[in-house]
Design a protein around this motif. Structure first.
Motif, PDB file in Angstrom:
ATOM      1  N   ASN A 249       0.445  -1.458  -0.299  1.00 12.25           N
ATOM      2  CA  ASN A 249      -0.079  -0.382   0.184  1.00 12.25           C
ATOM      3  C   ASN A 249       0.925   1.320  -0.457  1.00 12.25           C
ATOM      4  O   ASN A 249       0.727   1.946   0.305  1.00 12.25           O
ATOM      5  N   HIS A 250       1.838   1.230  -0.769  1.00 12.71           N
ATOM      6  CA  HIS A 250       2.620   2.110  -0.242  1.00 12.71           C
ATOM      7  C   HIS A 250       2.324   3.948  -1.071  1.00 12.71           C
ATOM      8  O   HIS A 250       2.180   4.018  -0.932  1.00 12.71           O
ATOM      9  N   HIS A 251       1.780   3.001  -2.289  1.00 17.74           N
ATOM     10  CA  HIS A 251       1.022   3.817  -3.094  1.00 17.74           C
ATOM     11  C   HIS A 251      -0.246   5.266  -1.987  1.00 17.74           C
ATOM     12  O   HIS A 251      -0.686   6.037  -2.004  1.00 17.74           O
ATOM     13  N   GLN A 252      -0.741   4.721  -1.411  1.00 18.43           N
ATOM     14  CA  GLN A 252      -1.742   5.522  -0.877  1.00 18.43           C
ATOM     15  C   GLN A 252      -1.014   5.659   0.853  1.00 18.43           C
ATOM     16  O   GLN A 252      -1.573   6.851   1.911  1.00 18.43           O
ATOM     17  N   LEU A 253       0.155   4.811   1.787  1.00 16.84           N
ATOM     18  CA  LEU A 253       0.295   5.191   2.940  1.00 16.84           C
ATOM     19  C   LEU A 253       1.854   5.423   3.230  1.00 16.84           C
ATOM     20  O   LEU A 253       2.581   5.295   4.249  1.00 16.84           O
ATOM     21  N   GLY A 254       2.344   5.240   2.279  1.00 17.23           N
ATOM     22  CA  GLY A 254       3.960   4.864   2.091  1.00 17.23           C
ATOM     23  C   GLY A 254       4.427   3.941   2.778  1.00 17.23           C
ATOM     24  O   GLY A 254       4.181   2.418   2.860  1.00 17.23           O
TER      25      GLY A 254
ATOM     26  N   GLY B 284       4.181   4.626  -5.131  1.00 18.24           N
ATOM     27  CA  GLY B 284       3.527   5.602  -4.914  1.00 18.24           C
ATOM     28  C   GLY B 284       4.257   7.229  -5.044  1.00 18.24           C
ATOM     29  O   GLY B 284       5.460   6.702  -4.686  1.00 18.24           O
ATOM     30  N   ASN B 285       3.696   8.316  -5.838  1.00 19.16           N
ATOM     31  CA  ASN B 285       4.361   9.177  -6.208  1.00 19.16           C
ATOM     32  C   ASN B 285       4.195  10.500  -5.002  1.00 19.16           C
ATOM     33  O   ASN B 285       3.944  11.357  -4.339  1.00 19.16           O
ATOM     34  N   ARG B 286       5.514   9.509  -3.758  1.00 20.10           N
ATOM     35  CA  ARG B 286       5.748  10.062  -3.106  1.00 20.10           C
ATOM     36  C   ARG B 286       7.080  10.239  -2.003  1.00 20.10           C
ATOM     37  O   ARG B 286       7.993   9.286  -2.636  1.00 20.10           O
TER      38      ARG B 286
ATOM     39  N   GLY C   9      -6.854  -5.205  -2.700  1.00 23.08           N
ATOM     40  CA  GLY C   9      -7.533  -5.745  -1.811  1.00 23.08           C
ATOM     41  C   GLY C   9      -8.208  -3.946  -1.034  1.00 23.08           C
ATOM     42  O   GLY C   9      -7.424  -3.296  -1.159  1.00 23.08           O
ATOM     43  N   ASN C  10      -9.403  -4.397  -0.107  1.00 24.45           N
ATOM     44  CA  ASN C  10      -9.294  -3.554   0.705  1.00 24.45           C
ATOM     45  C   ASN C  10      -9.857  -3.920   2.391  1.00 24.45           C
ATOM     46  O   ASN C  10     -10.384  -4.760   2.631  1.00 24.45           O
TER      47      ASN C  10
ATOM     48  N   SER D 156      -6.126   1.286  -9.747  1.00 27.45           N
ATOM     49  CA  SER D 156      -6.340   1.398  -8.919  1.00 27.45           C
ATOM     50  C   SER D 156      -6.242   1.391  -7.385  1.00 27.45           C
ATOM     51  O   SER D 156      -6.464   1.323  -6.120  1.00 27.45           O
ATOM     52  N   GLU D 157      -5.437   2.584  -8.019  1.00 24.45           N
ATOM     53  CA  GLU D 157      -4.752   3.728  -6.617  1.00 24.45           C
ATOM     54  C   GLU D 157      -5.334   3.911  -5.627  1.00 24.45           C
ATOM     55  O   GLU D 157      -5.473   4.276  -4.689  1.00 24.45           O
ATOM     56  N   ALA D 158      -6.111   4.656  -6.830  1.00 24.21           N
ATOM     57  CA  ALA D 158      -7.366   5.706  -6.385  1.00 24.21           C
ATOM     58  C   ALA D 158      -8.436   5.217  -5.379  1.00 24.21           C
ATOM     59  O   ALA D 158      -8.918   5.347  -4.365  1.00 24.21           O
ATOM     60  N   ASP D 159      -9.078   3.371  -5.140  1.00 23.04           N
ATOM     61  CA  ASP D 159     -10.573   3.069  -4.613  1.00 23.04           C
ATOM     62  C   ASP D 159      -9.592   1.729  -4.307  1.00 23.04           C
ATOM     63  O   ASP D 159     -10.186   1.031  -3.378  1.00 23.04           O
TER      64      ASP D 159
END
Length: 432
Positions: free
Chosen positions: A121-126, A344-346, A229-230, A204-207
């Motif tokens: 989940n790097h794209h959301q939470l690093g 992700g872009n972070r 997954g969520n 898939s990154e947004a949802d």
């Protein structure tokens, strides 16, 4: 002196072991003991980042106490030897989960910080370091440094992803994430080529909180299985039964070989393709599938194995991954365990943290000596040309010049090294 190996089982180097389990005595033990030394948790790093050949290892798994927890805010304070497994098992029933977790839960908190581990989940939470609020660091000269995102940020940035070289991480404060339970809503999607993978990953990154892909590295087409997954609330469900098994022995030759690779990859792809669609999965089976086979590293035989994990910029990622897969296919080698995912872009917190915006490919290779090293040299050239980097936590042979090129903050980091701490990796890539 005791022989110690990392997870790759490439060597069994002699070490003097010093067990740390009493916080009141640690300062005296560290300051008066022999140097250079190195903290060693579960030894799940693949190469020599967790080894100190012919030196001292501080065994930290005895520092396994929970110190404090605020059930309203999710702030956890614990010693550095606490396992991620124990955090998950204790706090998920209370409604809190680790925000970021790697592919095994058999990792200490100190090791997770020192290698700034990442998950799906790097794209959301690093990465793990993005959720550390405070570190208590003990230097070999006796100095104690408290650092965090808002306090001595330079020390914090050097220690997160700092490969255990800035001091002994004694204690940490971590922000956990609210969760409704141990279950995830999973979708499994087969894809035929890298074009489809990148469309799935980007879309898939947004949802979707978690995204990852297994890729068939010997098919030549770039086909694979994409999983996303969520976390979800499913109400009352029975926890899965413990189905852990153990690889009971070390075979005389690697079970991962040219005879087994192609049929395994074909069978795995078609089995997962048949299982495509939505399902509910327990967090352990989704996050840590390999933890169900204990000592799985034995399957590579007495010579051990390497993992090669790289990250390259996203704008050229597809072409670079395709080139790497072609090189691997030409070599005749390959991997059961080939993982492809995007970051992700972070920017990472740590000076030497591995994640950067882009795409990362991780593969395991049996140790075939010179033949394997020749393949790695060709992959190194691809990574160097792309401006990418290799993950130190997985590395046992990266060239020094590639390390220096991939980690531009290295010279800044060197200022924070503890002169009483050393590892096989640090001597190989940074000198004494």
């Amino acid at each position: 002196m005791t022989p110690m190996s990392s997870w790759g089982r490439l060597s069994a180097d002699s070490h003097q072991l010093l067990t740390l389990n009493d916080p009141a005595k640690i300062q005296d033990m560290i300051c008066s003991g022999k140097h250079p030394a190195l903290a060693h948790g579960m030894g799940r790093s693949y190469g020599d980042v967790c080894l100190n050949p012919d030196g001292v290892l501080w065994l930290t798994t005895g520092l396994d106490h929970f110190i404090g927890f605020d059930r309203y805010t999710g702030r956890l304070v614990c010693e550095a030897g606490v396992l991620l497994r124990d955090i998950q098992q204790l706090f998920i029933p209370l409604g809190w989960i680790l925000p970021v977790t790697p592919g095994t839960q058999m990792v200490t908190v100190g090791g997770a910080i020192a290698n700034d581990v990442h998950g799906k989940n790097h794209h959301q939470l690093g990465s793990f370091g993005d959720h550390v609020q405070r570190i208590r660091l003990l230097r070999t000269d006796g100095e104690i440094i408290e650092c965090g995102p808002e306090n001595k940020r330079d020390w914090f940035s050097a220690t997160v992803g700092g490969l255990g070289l800035t001091g002994l991480i004694v204690e940490a404060e971590i922000q956990l994430l609210p969760v409704t339970g141990p279950w995830l809503d999973i979708e499994t999607i087969p894809y035929d080529n890298l074009d489809e993978f990148f469309r799935l990953a980007d879309g898939s990154e947004a949802d979707w909180q978690h995204t990852v892909s297994w890729i068939d590295c010997i098919s030549g087409s770039g086909r694979g299985i994409f999983m996303r997954g969520n976390t979800c609330d499913t109400g009352q469900r029975s926890e899965p039964k413990n189905s852990k098994r153990t690889m009971p022995f070390v075979p005389p030759v690697s079970l991962v070989n040219q005879l087994s690779l192609r049929p395994f990859n074909i069978a795995y792809y078609h089995m997962k393709k048949w299982q495509a669609g939505r399902s509910i999965a327990h967090y352990q089976s989704f996050f840590y599938p390999l933890d169900n086979l204990l000592e799985w590293n034995r399957m590579y035989g007495p010579k051990g194995f390497y993992q090669y994990q790289s990250v390259v910029p996203r704008d050229i990622g597809q072409a670079v991954v395709q080139e790497m897969l072609k090189e691997i296919a030409r070599s005749g080698d390959g991997s059961f365990l080939a993982v492809l995912k995007t970051f992700g872009n972070r920017q990472s917190v740590g000076m030497l943290s591995f994640p950067q915006p882009g795409v990362t490919l991780a593969l395991d290779f049996p140790n075939h000596g010179e033949r394997t090293h020749k393949l790695f040299e060709r992959l190194d050239a691809i990574i160097r040309e792309a401006g990418g980097r290799i993950y130190p936590a997985k590395d046992a042979r990266m060239p020094r010049e590639l390390f220096e090129a991939g980690y531009p903050q290295l010279n800044e980091f060197i200022k924070y090294r503890d002169p009483g701490i050393s590892s096989g990796l640090s001597r190989r890539l940074m000198g004494n």
